[in-house]
Design an enzyme around this catalytic site. Structure first.
Site, PDB file in Angstrom:
ATOM      1  CG  ASP A  16       6.900 -40.033 -39.590  1.00 47.85           C
ATOM      2  OD1 ASP A  16       7.506 -40.891 -40.245  1.00 47.85           O
ATOM      3  OD2 ASP A  16       7.154 -39.786 -38.400  1.00 47.85           O
ATOM      4  CG  HIS A 207       8.231 -37.594 -34.047  1.00 50.29           C
ATOM      5  ND1 HIS A 207       7.712 -36.885 -35.109  1.00 50.29           N
ATOM      6  CD2 HIS A 207       8.514 -38.818 -34.541  1.00 50.29           C
ATOM      7  CE1 HIS A 207       7.683 -37.657 -36.188  1.00 50.29           C
ATOM      8  NE2 HIS A 207       8.176 -38.844 -35.855  1.00 50.29           N
ATOM      9  CB  CYS A 240      10.980 -44.960 -39.792  1.00 50.77           C
ATOM     10  SG  CYS A 240      12.445 -44.140 -40.457  1.00 50.77           S
TER      11      CYS A 240
END
Ligand code: HMG
Ligand code: MG
Length: 325
Positions: A16, A207, A240
């Site tokens: 990530d 998360h 992201c």
């Protein structure tokens, strides 16, 4: 509910975190990061993803990274997989655990994976069946659980329904992703409360991205509801690619400081964790996003030694003793 005695940290920095770097990070550096994280005693490390290199070029070569790791007993190395092509790549690389990902927002699902939520779940049905047939464990994510960059607020009932479906498809754990980091403690608690009506809280993880600096407060809030699995990213790496403005995941170093302060065991060595953060930040040429990393860098500048973690917790730490729960 009392706080958990132990918390499992799922380190997502190598995936990530590094998926959001402006340029792909060399395979050797990615391997070096994973090695340092496992040396710190982290028992679950998401190493990379088998997604389309056209969309996320940073995760190309994830098979080489996976193959390059010297695996330690008791450590899991999940790889993110979006579809059957990704699963085939995972099987070819010898992966033992994958993670699949759905979203609680239709627009995010379309943007991230070019399919509707329902189509994604249908894909995952086949992927999970085949993964299980090959003896792989499957973790599941739900993104946008507290807000979507395109649709705004998200109904927790939708999150609960998708988490339930992933659970029924066979995911052993469902990670609830605040992809853009908009959550606050009461909202996080309300969402976890709603989802845990559908999936046992023991099989839920959280998360949090830390866009608005709420991640630690959110984690503290949901620990009180029985959550005992927390995703985080060393040095606060990440963001992201499909959620503009989303900052990194909450930093593993800072989560560890919180958990140590609460007297919660993790099996993680703070000094070695700081070393992993220092390694990747030095390599990427940037300051750590973790508060602890910054404190440590400042202490080192003044010639001080030690991590700055509470001394009591340092003496009771257990090096390289991963938690398996
Ligand atoms: P698509 O383009 O719609 O796929 O992508 P397609 O099935 O139409 O195939 C198009 C081309 O992609 C074909 O190649 C396929 O072979 C190839 P071509 O014939 O054009 O040469 N392809 C693949 N190549 C490698 N690996 C694959 C694969 N699949 C197809 N697995 C797809 C659909 C889902 C693959 C694409 O949209 C994709 O890869 N998206 C990436 C999504 C992603 O990685 N997002 C970031 C991770 S999610 C996240 O960060 C959130 C999380 O952290 C939790 C949270 O914070 O909330 C988990
Ligand atoms: Mg994420």
């Amino acid at each position: 509910m009392p706080l958990p005695q132990r918390v499992k940290i799922v380190e997502v920095g190598p995936r990530d975190g590094l998926q959001n770097e402006p340029a792909p990070v060399p395979v050797g550096v990615r391997i070096g990061l994973v090695q340092r994280l496992q040396d710190a005693g982290i028992s679950v490390i998401e190493v990379g993803s088998f997604v389309s290199p056209k969309w996320v070029p940073q995760m190309a070569d994830s098979a080489d990274v996976f193959r390059g790791i010297t695996q330690q007993p008791g450590v899991s190395y999940p790889m993110l997989v979006p579809n059957m092509i990704g699963l085939e790549a995972a099987l070819a690389a010898g992966v033992q655990e994958i993670a699949v990902f759905a979203a609680a927002s239709e627009t995010f699902s379309q943007t991230n994976t070019h399919c509707s939520i329902a189509e994604g779940l249908t894909r995952f049905d086949a992927v999970i069946r085949k993964a299980h047939a090959h003896g792989l464990r499957v973790r599941g994510y739900v993104s946008c659980v507290l807000g979507c960059p395109y649709e705004g607020g998200i109904d927790s009932a939708v999150v609960a329904d998708i988490a339930r479906q992933l659970h029924e498809l066979g995911c052993y754990e469902i990670s609830l992703g605040d992809t853009i980091g908009v959550g606050t403690p009461l909202k996080a608690q309300a969402m976890v409360e709603r989802v845990s009506q559908q999936v046992p809280v023991q099989q839920l993880a959280v998360h949090f991205h830390d866009t608005y600096g709420q991640a630690l407060a959110n984690i503290h809030a949901v620990l009180q509801q029985g959550i005992a699995v927390v995703d985080s990213s060393v040095a606060g790496l990440g963001g992201c690619p499909y959620a503009r403005g989303a900052s990194g995941n909450v930093a593993t170093e800072d989560v560890l400081y919180l958990l140590n302060g609460l007297g919660i065991e993790t099996g993680i060595d703070p000094d070695r964790l700081l070393e992993a953060g220092r390694y990747i930040c030095t390599t990427l040429g940037r300051e750590p996003a973790s508060k602890l990393g910054r404190v440590h860098a400042a202490r080192a500048d003044r010639g001080a030694t030690g991590s700055g973690y509470p001394a009591k917790r340092l003496s009771s730490r257990r090096r390289n003793s991963p938690i398996t729960r």
